[in-house]
Design an enzyme around this catalytic site. Structure first.
Site, PDB file in Angstrom:
ATOM      1  N   HIS A   1      -3.469  -3.539   5.408  1.00 13.81           N
ATOM      2  CA  HIS A   1      -2.352  -2.862   4.743  1.00 13.81           C
ATOM      3  C   HIS A   1      -2.675  -1.457   4.269  1.00 13.81           C
ATOM      4  CE1 HIS A   1      -4.551  -4.072   1.144  1.00 13.81           C
ATOM      5  NE2 HIS A   1      -3.842  -3.178   0.488  1.00 13.81           N
TER       6      HIS A   1
HETATM    7  C1  UD1 Z   1      -0.556  -1.131  -3.303  1.00 13.39           C
HETATM    8  C2  UD1 Z   1      -1.791  -0.452  -3.885  1.00 13.39           C
HETATM    9  C3  UD1 Z   1      -3.028  -0.892  -3.108  1.00 13.39           C
HETATM   10  C4  UD1 Z   1      -3.134  -2.405  -3.064  1.00 13.39           C
HETATM   11  C5  UD1 Z   1      -1.836  -2.957  -2.479  1.00 13.39           C
HETATM   12  C6  UD1 Z   1      -1.838  -4.463  -2.431  1.00 13.39           C
HETATM   13  C7  UD1 Z   1      -1.478   1.788  -4.813  1.00 13.39           C
HETATM   14  C8  UD1 Z   1      -1.749   3.207  -4.597  1.00 13.39           C
HETATM   15  N1  UD1 Z   1      -1.728   0.992  -3.776  1.00 13.39           N
HETATM   16  O1  UD1 Z   1      -0.407  -0.676  -1.965  1.00 13.39           O
HETATM   17  O2  UD1 Z   1      -4.185  -0.397  -3.758  1.00 13.39           O
HETATM   18  O3  UD1 Z   1      -4.215  -2.775  -2.253  1.00 13.39           O
HETATM   19  O4  UD1 Z   1      -0.746  -2.528  -3.325  1.00 13.39           O
HETATM   20  O5  UD1 Z   1      -0.687  -4.929  -1.806  1.00 13.39           O
HETATM   21  O6  UD1 Z   1      -1.065   1.409  -5.888  1.00 13.39           O
HETATM   22  N2  UD1 Z   1       7.006  -2.979  -0.325  1.00 13.39           N
HETATM   23  C9  UD1 Z   1       7.927  -3.979  -0.158  1.00 13.39           C
HETATM   24  N3  UD1 Z   1       7.980  -4.969  -1.095  1.00 13.39           N
HETATM   25  C10 UD1 Z   1       7.174  -4.994  -2.184  1.00 13.39           C
HETATM   26  C11 UD1 Z   1       6.240  -3.965  -2.351  1.00 13.39           C
HETATM   27  C12 UD1 Z   1       6.153  -2.969  -1.418  1.00 13.39           C
HETATM   28  O7  UD1 Z   1       8.671  -3.994   0.812  1.00 13.39           O
HETATM   29  O8  UD1 Z   1       7.295  -5.929  -3.003  1.00 13.39           O
HETATM   30  C13 UD1 Z   1       6.885  -1.933   0.709  1.00 13.39           C
HETATM   31  C14 UD1 Z   1       7.649  -0.696   0.386  1.00 13.39           C
HETATM   32  O9  UD1 Z   1       8.159  -0.174   1.565  1.00 13.39           O
HETATM   33  C15 UD1 Z   1       6.608   0.269  -0.109  1.00 13.39           C
HETATM   34  C16 UD1 Z   1       5.387  -0.181   0.675  1.00 13.39           C
HETATM   35  O10 UD1 Z   1       5.530  -1.583   0.841  1.00 13.39           O
HETATM   36  O11 UD1 Z   1       6.967   1.585   0.135  1.00 13.39           O
HETATM   37  C17 UD1 Z   1       4.098   0.094  -0.026  1.00 13.39           C
HETATM   38  O12 UD1 Z   1       4.111  -0.392  -1.371  1.00 13.39           O
HETATM   39  P1  UD1 Z   1       3.264   0.375  -2.507  1.00 13.39           P
HETATM   40  O13 UD1 Z   1       3.353  -0.350  -3.799  1.00 13.39           O
HETATM   41  O14 UD1 Z   1       3.619   1.823  -2.523  1.00 13.39           O
HETATM   42  O15 UD1 Z   1       1.791   0.326  -1.941  1.00 13.39           O
HETATM   43  P2  UD1 Z   1       0.965  -0.828  -1.203  1.00 13.39           P
HETATM   44  O16 UD1 Z   1       0.737  -0.415   0.194  1.00 13.39           O
HETATM   45  O17 UD1 Z   1       1.551  -2.172  -1.439  1.00 13.39           O
END
Ligand code: UD1
Length: 356
Positions: free
Chosen positions: A202
């Site tokens: 991820h």
């Molecule tokens: C975040 C953390 C990362 C951790 C990961 C675990 C930061 C900088 N990154 O990354 O360190 O390893 O979480 O999962 O804080 N999304 C959904 N549903 C959700 C959450 C996210 O669809 O419930 C999608 C959204 O499109 C979002 C993308 O996933 O834009 C990324 O989510 P985000 O919280 O920005 O970062 P992660 O890649 O999950």
């Protein structure tokens, strides 16, 4: 005087770290606790299901910030968490790990003069292109109490000028959760092959680079000729896979929905090999003695390579294939479990926090 502690969580890897700390502190009558969820992760499978399975109380406050750029997400957490701190006036704010919710909550609290405790302090990849590395360095600088999972964390903090009296080597809280939950791990409701490779990817460095993601997927497809590949897909990765012009390999690899904690733990425990870019999974495989290949050029958890079963394969797909073949052929690196990864880290934290 009662101590009031405000725990802040936001993203999936925070939940299994906060759960044991809240549990351990619950046995101190002098401690009042509140739980704030920033809403960084919001899908049921990324958040609610973890609260249920880990037996965590429902958050007292949910800031519901959702997704966005780093600037938007961090700013939204800060502007909404500020009034919560001002109203609740906790004596300590506890933050976990290295996600955007961690630094945002720490920064707000430090500026309002509220002491901050950082659980999982001191980890360093020395790679500032990783957003988490910036979050780690800055959170540690403004924390009053720093709880490290391993000695390397203490050394990193000393090098950055953080005084040793603020730093406590307590062990690994994520392993506390693993130890407690292992007897309850149950295999997910899927047709489970006797031998399989478990994959999670991820990190932006792997999944936001589409040509690279395509090559990785093709490599996994090649490996699936030797053992079935099970791949629970993070939402960020799901979006990237949908954006791939060709999804060569996607038919051979078994793409699954993100899994709740207990079924994932069961899959981890029975895997012949794990291929991942997650920090937490490098630790969990080290504890369980399962071979792990990390698709990363560096790790903030070097102890998983030095002591554990982890090998960094970086961006070398030949190395990934060769190492996977060796492991599937029975060549296993014998690891050992690092000191203080014993299921009692949260108890040590609770003792320190409650006697402040
Ligand atoms: C975040 C953390 C990362 C951790 C990961 C675990 C930061 C900088 N990154 O990354 O360190 O390893 O979480 O999962 O804080 N999304 C959904 N549903 C959700 C959450 C996210 O669809 O419930 C999608 C959204 O499109 C979002 C993308 O996933 O834009 C990324 O989510 P985000 O919280 O920005 O970062 P992660 O890649 O999950």
């Amino acid at each position: 005087m009662p101590i009031s502690i405000c725990h802040v969580v936001g993203a999936r890897p925070n939940f299994m770290k906060a759960a044991p700390v809240m549990r351990a502190l619950a046995s101190y009558s002098s401690v009042r606790q509140i739980l704030v969820h920033t809403g960084q992760h919001y899908d049921v499978n990324m958040s609610d299901v973890f609260f249920q399975q880990l037996g965590m109380p429902a958050p007292d406050v949910n800031l519901q910030v959702g997704s966005g750029s780093h600037a938007q997400q961090t700013a939204a957490i800060m502007s909404q968490f500020g009034p919560v701190v001002t109203e609740k006036k906790p004596s300590l704010v506890m933050v976990y790990g290295d996600v955007n919710s961690t630094i945002a909550a720490a920064l707000v609290s430090a500026k309002l003069g509220i002491p901050v405790a950082h659980v999982e302090a001191g980890l360093r990849s020395f790679d500032r292109t990783m957003p988490e590395e910036i979050n780690r360095v800055l959170t540690d600088q403004i924390s009053d109490l720093l709880f490290t999972p391993s000695e390397d964390g203490n050394r990193n903090l000393a090098r950055e000028g953080i005084s040793a009296d603020r730093v406590h080597l307590v062990g690994n809280v994520m392993i506390d959760t693993l130890v407690r939950m292992l007897p309850h791990a149950r295999v997910p409701d899927i047709d489970l092959p006797p031998r399989y490779i478990l994959v999670t990817l991820h990190r932006p460095s792997n999944v936001d680079d589409l040509p690279w993601l395509e090559q990785l997927l093709q490599t996994l497809a090649v490996l699936s000729d030797h053992a079935p590949v099970l791949f629970p897909v993070h939402p960020r990765t799901a979006k990237a896979l949908n954006d791939l012009p060709k999804r060569v390999g996607a038919e051979q690899v078994r793409l699954l929905e993100p899994l709740p904690y207990l079924p994932f733990l069961a899959l981890l425990q029975k895997a012949s090999l794990v291929i991942t870019d997650s920090g937490g999974i490098q630790e969990e495989t080290t504890f369980l003695g399962i071979p792990c290949l990390a698709v990363r050029e560096n790790t903030e958890r070097p102890i998983t390579v030095e002591y554990g079963t982890n090998l960094l394969v970086g961006r070398d797909l030949d190395l990934l294939r060769e190492a996977a073949h060796r492991i599937l052929g029975g060549e296993k690196k014998q690891g050992r479990v690092p000191a203080l990864w014993d299921g009692r880290a949260a108890e040590r934290i609770a003792e320190i926090v409650s006697s402040r």
